[in-house]
Write a protein that holds these residues in place. Structure first.
Motif, PDB file in Angstrom:
ATOM      1  N   GLN A  84      35.104  48.690  41.067  1.00  0.00           N
ATOM      2  CA  GLN A  84      35.969  47.516  41.057  1.00  0.00           C
ATOM      3  C   GLN A  84      37.407  47.876  40.700  1.00  0.00           C
ATOM      4  O   GLN A  84      38.333  47.166  41.078  1.00  0.00           O
ATOM      5  CB  GLN A  84      35.435  46.475  40.076  1.00  0.00           C
ATOM      6  CG  GLN A  84      34.195  45.761  40.595  1.00  0.00           C
ATOM      7  CD  GLN A  84      33.727  44.680  39.649  1.00  0.00           C
ATOM      8  OE1 GLN A  84      34.041  44.704  38.458  1.00  0.00           O
ATOM      9  NE2 GLN A  84      32.970  43.733  40.160  1.00  0.00           N
ATOM     10  N   ARG A  85      37.596  48.963  39.957  1.00  0.00           N
ATOM     11  CA  ARG A  85      38.965  49.408  39.708  1.00  0.00           C
ATOM     12  C   ARG A  85      39.641  49.803  41.021  1.00  0.00           C
ATOM     13  O   ARG A  85      40.840  49.607  41.193  1.00  0.00           O
ATOM     14  CB  ARG A  85      38.985  50.596  38.739  1.00  0.00           C
ATOM     15  CG  ARG A  85      38.482  50.263  37.353  1.00  0.00           C
ATOM     16  CD  ARG A  85      38.951  51.261  36.319  1.00  0.00           C
ATOM     17  NE  ARG A  85      38.400  52.595  36.487  1.00  0.00           N
ATOM     18  CZ  ARG A  85      38.632  53.608  35.651  1.00  0.00           C
ATOM     19  NH1 ARG A  85      39.429  53.431  34.616  1.00  0.00           N
ATOM     20  NH2 ARG A  85      38.105  54.796  35.843  1.00  0.00           N
ATOM     21  N   LEU A  86      38.848  50.341  41.944  1.00  0.00           N
ATOM     22  CA  LEU A  86      39.394  50.744  43.235  1.00  0.00           C
ATOM     23  C   LEU A  86      39.548  49.550  44.173  1.00  0.00           C
ATOM     24  O   LEU A  86      40.568  49.417  44.859  1.00  0.00           O
ATOM     25  CB  LEU A  86      38.491  51.798  43.866  1.00  0.00           C
ATOM     26  CG  LEU A  86      38.492  53.167  43.159  1.00  0.00           C
ATOM     27  CD1 LEU A  86      37.286  53.989  43.573  1.00  0.00           C
ATOM     28  CD2 LEU A  86      39.784  53.916  43.455  1.00  0.00           C
ATOM     29  N   ALA A  87      38.541  48.689  44.227  1.00  0.00           N
ATOM     30  CA  ALA A  87      38.598  47.514  45.105  1.00  0.00           C
ATOM     31  C   ALA A  87      37.629  46.463  44.593  1.00  0.00           C
ATOM     32  O   ALA A  87      36.489  46.785  44.232  1.00  0.00           O
ATOM     33  CB  ALA A  87      38.255  47.898  46.541  1.00  0.00           C
TER      34      ALA A  87
ATOM     35  N   ILE B 192      43.313  50.174  45.648  1.00  0.00           N
ATOM     36  CA  ILE B 192      43.382  50.553  47.068  1.00  0.00           C
ATOM     37  C   ILE B 192      44.059  49.472  47.908  1.00  0.00           C
ATOM     38  O   ILE B 192      44.992  49.768  48.670  1.00  0.00           O
ATOM     39  CB  ILE B 192      41.982  50.893  47.604  1.00  0.00           C
ATOM     40  CG1 ILE B 192      41.421  52.125  46.888  1.00  0.00           C
ATOM     41  CG2 ILE B 192      42.038  51.164  49.107  1.00  0.00           C
ATOM     42  CD1 ILE B 192      40.011  52.475  47.294  1.00  0.00           C
ATOM     43  N   PRO B 193      43.637  48.184  47.826  1.00  0.00           N
ATOM     44  CA  PRO B 193      44.372  47.158  48.581  1.00  0.00           C
ATOM     45  C   PRO B 193      45.845  47.091  48.195  1.00  0.00           C
ATOM     46  O   PRO B 193      46.711  46.892  49.058  1.00  0.00           O
ATOM     47  CB  PRO B 193      43.634  45.864  48.202  1.00  0.00           C
ATOM     48  CG  PRO B 193      42.271  46.303  47.817  1.00  0.00           C
ATOM     49  CD  PRO B 193      42.448  47.624  47.159  1.00  0.00           C
TER      50      PRO B 193
ATOM     51  N   ASP C 112      46.683  57.063  40.077  1.00  0.00           N
ATOM     52  CA  ASP C 112      45.642  56.180  39.547  1.00  0.00           C
ATOM     53  C   ASP C 112      44.437  56.160  40.477  1.00  0.00           C
ATOM     54  O   ASP C 112      43.283  56.282  40.039  1.00  0.00           O
ATOM     55  CB  ASP C 112      46.184  54.754  39.393  1.00  0.00           C
ATOM     56  CG  ASP C 112      47.167  54.625  38.251  1.00  0.00           C
ATOM     57  OD1 ASP C 112      47.204  55.530  37.390  1.00  0.00           O
ATOM     58  OD2 ASP C 112      47.902  53.622  38.219  1.00  0.00           O
ATOM     59  N   ALA C 113      44.708  55.974  41.764  1.00  0.00           N
ATOM     60  CA  ALA C 113      43.616  55.899  42.730  1.00  0.00           C
ATOM     61  C   ALA C 113      42.801  57.189  42.726  1.00  0.00           C
ATOM     62  O   ALA C 113      41.564  57.172  42.726  1.00  0.00           O
ATOM     63  CB  ALA C 113      44.176  55.634  44.128  1.00  0.00           C
ATOM     64  N   ARG C 114      43.497  58.332  42.693  1.00  0.00           N
ATOM     65  CA  ARG C 114      42.787  59.605  42.657  1.00  0.00           C
ATOM     66  C   ARG C 114      41.994  59.743  41.363  1.00  0.00           C
ATOM     67  O   ARG C 114      40.830  60.182  41.379  1.00  0.00           O
ATOM     68  CB  ARG C 114      43.770  60.770  42.780  1.00  0.00           C
ATOM     69  CG  ARG C 114      43.074  62.129  42.722  1.00  0.00           C
ATOM     70  CD  ARG C 114      44.036  63.286  42.532  1.00  0.00           C
ATOM     71  NE  ARG C 114      43.301  64.537  42.395  1.00  0.00           N
ATOM     72  CZ  ARG C 114      42.768  64.966  41.255  1.00  0.00           C
ATOM     73  NH1 ARG C 114      42.888  64.244  40.138  1.00  0.00           N
ATOM     74  NH2 ARG C 114      42.104  66.114  41.217  1.00  0.00           N
ATOM     75  N   GLY C 115      42.603  59.385  40.235  1.00  0.00           N
ATOM     76  CA  GLY C 115      41.906  59.499  38.959  1.00  0.00           C
ATOM     77  C   GLY C 115      40.683  58.611  38.889  1.00  0.00           C
ATOM     78  O   GLY C 115      39.604  59.039  38.425  1.00  0.00           O
TER      79      GLY C 115
END
Length: 965
Positions: A515-518, A527-528, A633-636
């Motif tokens: 959920q942190r990603l999407a 991501i969005p 952030d997204a990579r982490g």
């Protein structure tokens, strides 16, 4: 802005409810209405003419556009029910919820009874009969202390939550600006859109004068072990080339090591503690321990000290530790198990020490990195707030913005992190994987680097067991370099090592990571957000848009695969059980085959996720710091997810005999269709060898201390379990037992009824009636002030259900853990109400301080043996059997004795305390091993007999009468 603040008065005698109301307009009270009720014909009994007029005035205020402020939306429902037809009440979205406002602006006082004394007194003078008005005034005062920019930022976010709240925050911003302009409160600083409390030492650190110019000796290994140049810059710590390695026995450059006083002299009758601090008591045991700690540190030896309650052990190790650090220009790390002990050292013991040592002395508390907020990520999250954002998340954003102006540490322990705040915190916490270093606009004032910088400059660093083991697991790249370690509450060492040196993965945690990603169907999340921002980014960054879109699609497949794997694991757990140890015997089960199929698919998924992560890392090398940070952030987040997926995969490998693997399963949350509560765990069976190699052999001196390290007066159990047998043979381990100054023979009485049933063999529903009735009788004798310690949550709940109605006619309240609140809340209520009893399980067996008359009766329902079915317990017992040892004698009994001693230790906390311990488990007198429990409390007298007779003797003891042995 016009607001009418309402308090609903209800009575238990059936009288007509009434309202207290006060009209507030732009900061001024314009009207006060008390005890108002609707006139005749409008749903209530006719009142006096003045009451009719008051109701009319109240209705006119509402009709005239005044915003209603009430204690909670629940109050609005009650108002509508009680006064239906008398007035048109606004919708819940159009009122000011005072409880919600307090959760955001001041969660420490969510009602008027919790207001700070000065705020309550000021509000009491103005509104003696309207608690809601007092809360309103306190909240308004709190809001007007916030900077204009913060209030405006909060007003913007509040618009998506509550229009009246947004209007009120905007009013507060205008008032604040009219009074103080745009000036920030003293001690605050603004970077981009965030206002936060600045580090008081920042100016000194930047000028090179931090820590009074004290030179900390650090070896090049400090930097090699994990300090990047960016971290060294932020902490003020020198880089590898700035300092020479000290010799094997470092001393101060000025050669005055021998001039420092001895710790026992400072604590002795002629020392500064006794001469300067009123009420300080010189304790022989404290002096013995201080001397032993000093000698062990000087000799590079390990030391185990059992120091009984009341010894003053924290000062006994803190004084020699500080003197050693000062004299050798190095640092000593102190590790605790509980936050309460950390707070005691930081706020009580260390200030005392600093007041008597005439030399600059620095202490720092350092916690794991995720304890600290990342302001860059918080700013990014706040900017994503919109009409689709969950109300709980909006409330969390508002609380965090207000908190930034208050906090000097950025530590999540200052916040109530539960519910949506827990989810939001996971997205704004500081993490190594998402740190962009010097490119971050908040790099210099970063809360984590502030804490780390203080740790590098400190003489004594306070950590917790969790952080120490995280440091060992990361090859000592977490804590500043140290060679002297003091472990308080050391009886938890094996337990913490087992937990932190192993691995675990929870379905809920993986779902939260995704959920942190999407989340919200791909409308929210990093991501969005990135896909939206990349539309106008550099061409190099735009090239990652394709992989991000692929990642969005792939996450759905990963989620299905992970949920299927956890569902298969849950199917392995037999009905009625909450956990299952995974052994080769399960490999023939269909559910295991299904789990393995999913883990094989996960291997392919992980490889693809890692490929995308590499693309994100390359794309993050852009000039736009905000975009770069979000890509990092997204990579982490993605790498943290893959780490957890690997743990889920590793559960399929059961061949390693050094590890134990198990599944824990619970009912779905909320309903049969709610989220899975399932987790997979792996832990080393033998942590002794790990502790020996990575802690004791790698550290010149480790001091272990606790009130409960021995069994039958011997350290054998702890020496074997902690991996210190080799050090003992080599002469590097010293031991010391310091008796408690308390007289258990005079101050306490152990009571064991002999006519009790065999509780250990009974189900909770069978045992609860008997236990409940017995506790009721004892509570009547003690007048409350009773703590009952359970080993079963089910038995606790069942007993509370029985005892509550039975004690109510006697004016005694029952507070039950997990039923009436959490640990802190229940302890606070118990302390404030002497006519109460407290039921607790594991966390209540230790770390609780209830001196004097706060606690006079302690009940131990069952002897605290570990559940024999727990996988780690089973595996260790099997290992002992294979070695030809008795698992009960070498494992089960010693563990239970230590917990028993901790439990009994809750009763007597000062030399003047007096109380009774009642044990309802008669195995303590009917089984041979029971004597081990009794002997473990030196001087404690035991009386046995029928329950009626035992309670009579307990009552006589509490009255101060002599009780024959």
């Amino acid at each position: 802005m016009k607001v009418i603040v309402v308090h609903l008065n209800t009575r238990q005698d059936g009288a007509i409810p009434s309202l207290d109301a006060a009209c507030w307009q732009d900061g001024v009270w314009t009207d006060t209405l008390q005890r108002i009720t609707p006139p005749s014909g409008r749903g209530a009994k006719r009142g006096e003419d003045s009451a009719d007029e008051a109701w009319t005035a109240f209705a006119e205020h509402l009709a005239g556009g005044a915003t209603l402020a009430i204690e909670s939306t629940t109050t609005l429902e009650r108002l509508d029910e009680m006064f239906r037809g008398a007035v048109v009440w606004p919708d819940a979205a159009d009122v000011l919820d005072l409880t919600q406002m307090a959760r955001i602006l001041a969660p420490e006082w969510t009602s008027v009874v919790h207001l700070p004394a000065e705020a309550a007194e000021d509000a009491e003078d103005a509104a003696p009969d309207n608690p809601s008005r007092r809360l309103w005034e306190a909240l308004t005062d709190r809001a007007l202390r916030l900077p204009v920019h913060t209030l405006q930022q909060m007003a913007h976010i509040a618009l998506f939550l509550s229009r009246p709240f947004a209007d009120w925050l905007q009013w507060a911003a205008e008032q604040r600006q009219a009074r103080a302009g745009l000036a920030l409160p003293e001690g605050c600083r603004q970077i981009q859109s965030l206002v936060f409390r600045d580090d008081p030492a920042a100016g000194l650190a930047e000028s090179g004068d931090a820590a009074d110019g004290k030179r900390m000796v650090r070896t090049s290994a400090d930097v090699d072990a994990g300090d990047t140049d960016e971290e060294a810059d932020a902490t003020g710590a020198p880089s590898a080339g700035d300092v020479d390695a000290p010799d094997a026995s470092p001393a101060r450059a000025d050669g005055v090591a021998d001039a420092w006083p001895l710790a026992e002299d400072l604590l002795g009758p002629e020392g500064p503690f006794a001469s300067r601090l009123p009420g300080f008591q010189v304790r022989q045991g404290q002096l013995e321990m201080a001397r032993a700690v000093r000698e062990a540190l000087d000799a590079d030896a390990h030391l185990m000290v059992e120091a009984g309650t009341g010894t003053g052990k924290s000062l006994a190790y803190l004084v020699p530790a500080a003197l050693y650090a000062l004299s050798r220009d190095t640092r000593v790390v102190v590790s605790t198990h509980t936050i309460a002990l950390q707070d005691q050292i930081e706020h009580r013991d260390f200030p005392l020490l600093r007041s008597v040592i005439e030399h600059p002395l620095e202490l720092a508390v350092l916690k794991g990195r995720t304890h600290y907020v990342c302001m860059r990520k918080l700013q990014q999250e706040v900017h994503t707030a919109n009409w689709a954002t969950d109300p709980g998340e909006l409330e969390a954003y508002l609380r965090l913005l207000a908190w930034l102006v208050e906090t000097e540490t950025g530590d999540r322990e200052e916040l109530p992190v539960h519910g949506r705040m827990h989810e939001v915190w996971s997205r704004v916490q500081s993490e190594t994987e998402t740190c962009i270093g010097k490119r971050c606009p908040f790099f210099k004032p970063c809360y984590y680097f502030r804490a780390r910088g203080r740790a590098y400059q400190a003489d004594v660093v306070i950590a917790n067991h969790s952080l120490v083991f995280s440091d060992l697991k990361a090859e000592r790249r977490v804590l500043p370099r140290y060679d002297k370690l003091i472990v308080d509450e050391a009886h938890h060492l094996e337990e913490e090592a087992t937990r932190h040196l192993g691995d675990e993965v929870h379905w809920g945690a993986i779902a939260a990571m995704m959920q942190r990603l999407a989340r919200e169907g791909g409308r929210s999340g990093v991501i969005p957000e990135l896909l939206h921002r990349l539309q106008g980014a550099e061409s190099a960054a735009q090239r990652v848009a394709g992989p991000l879109e692929q990642l969005l699609e792939r996450l759905a497949d990963v989620r299905k695969c992970v949920e299927a794997a956890f569902t298969a694991l849950a199917a392995l757990v037999p009905p009625g059980q909450s956990e299952l140890r995974l052994t080769p015997a399960v490999q023939s089960a269909a559910a295991w085959q299904a789990y393995q199929e999913q883990t094989q698919q996960l291997g392919d998924q992980i490889r693809e996720l890692e490929r995308i992560a590499a693309r994100l890392e390359d794309a993050a090398q852009v000039d736009d710091a905000d975009l770069s940070g979000r890509l990092v952030d997204a990579r982490g987040f993605l790498m943290a997810l893959t780490d957890q997926l690997r743990v889920l995969m590793e559960g399929a490998h059961l061949a390693d005999e050094a590890w134990v693997t198990w599944v824990q399963a619970g009912p779905r949350e909320g309903s049969a269709s709610g989220p899975l509560r399932i987790s997979l765990h792996r832990a080393p069976i033998d942590v002794a060898s790990i502790l020996r190699e990575y802690l004791f052999d790698a550290t010149s001196s480790v001091i272990l201390t606790s009130a409960t390290l021995t069994v039958d007066g011997e350290f054998h159990h702890a020496v074997r379990r902690f991996g210190l047998a080799g050090a003992q043979k080599e002469g590097r381990l010293r031991t010391l037992t310091v008796a408690s100054p308390f007289s258990m023979s005079r101050q306490a009485l152990l009571c064991v009824p002999t006519d009790v049933p065999e509780l250990a063999r009974m189900e909770p529903e069978e045992a609860a009636p008997w236990v409940g009735e017995s506790i009721v009788q004892l509570a009547r004798v003690s007048g409350g002030r009773l703590l009952a310690l359970f080993t079963s949550h089910a038995l606790l709940r069942a007993t509370a259900e029985r005892a509550r109605p039975a004690l109510a006619p006697h004016g005694i309240v029952v507070y039950a853990q997990g039923v009436d609140g959490g640990r802190t809340q229940l302890l606070d209520a118990f302390r404030k109400n002497p006519r109460s009893v407290l039921f607790g399980t594991q966390s209540f067996w230790e770390g609780i301080d209830l001196p004097g008359d706060q606690l006079v009766a302690l009940v131990i329902v069952r002897l605290p043996f570990s559940p024999p079915s727990h996988p780690v317990h089973q595996a260790r017992c099997e290992r002992l059997e294979a070695e030809g040892l008795n698992p009960f004698a070498f494992h089960s009994l010693p563990d239970a004795v230590v917990r028993f001693r901790q439990g009994v230790g809750r009763l007597i906390r000062t030399v003047d305390d007096r109380g009774v311990v009642v044990v309802f488990d008669k195995r303590i007198i009917t089984h041979a091993y029971g004597r081990t429990f009794i002997r473990s409390i030196p001087g404690l007298r035991a009386v046995t007999g029928r329950e009626r007779d035992v309670l009579a003797r307990a009552a006589a003891f509490l009255r101060g009468q002599r009780t024959p042995g």
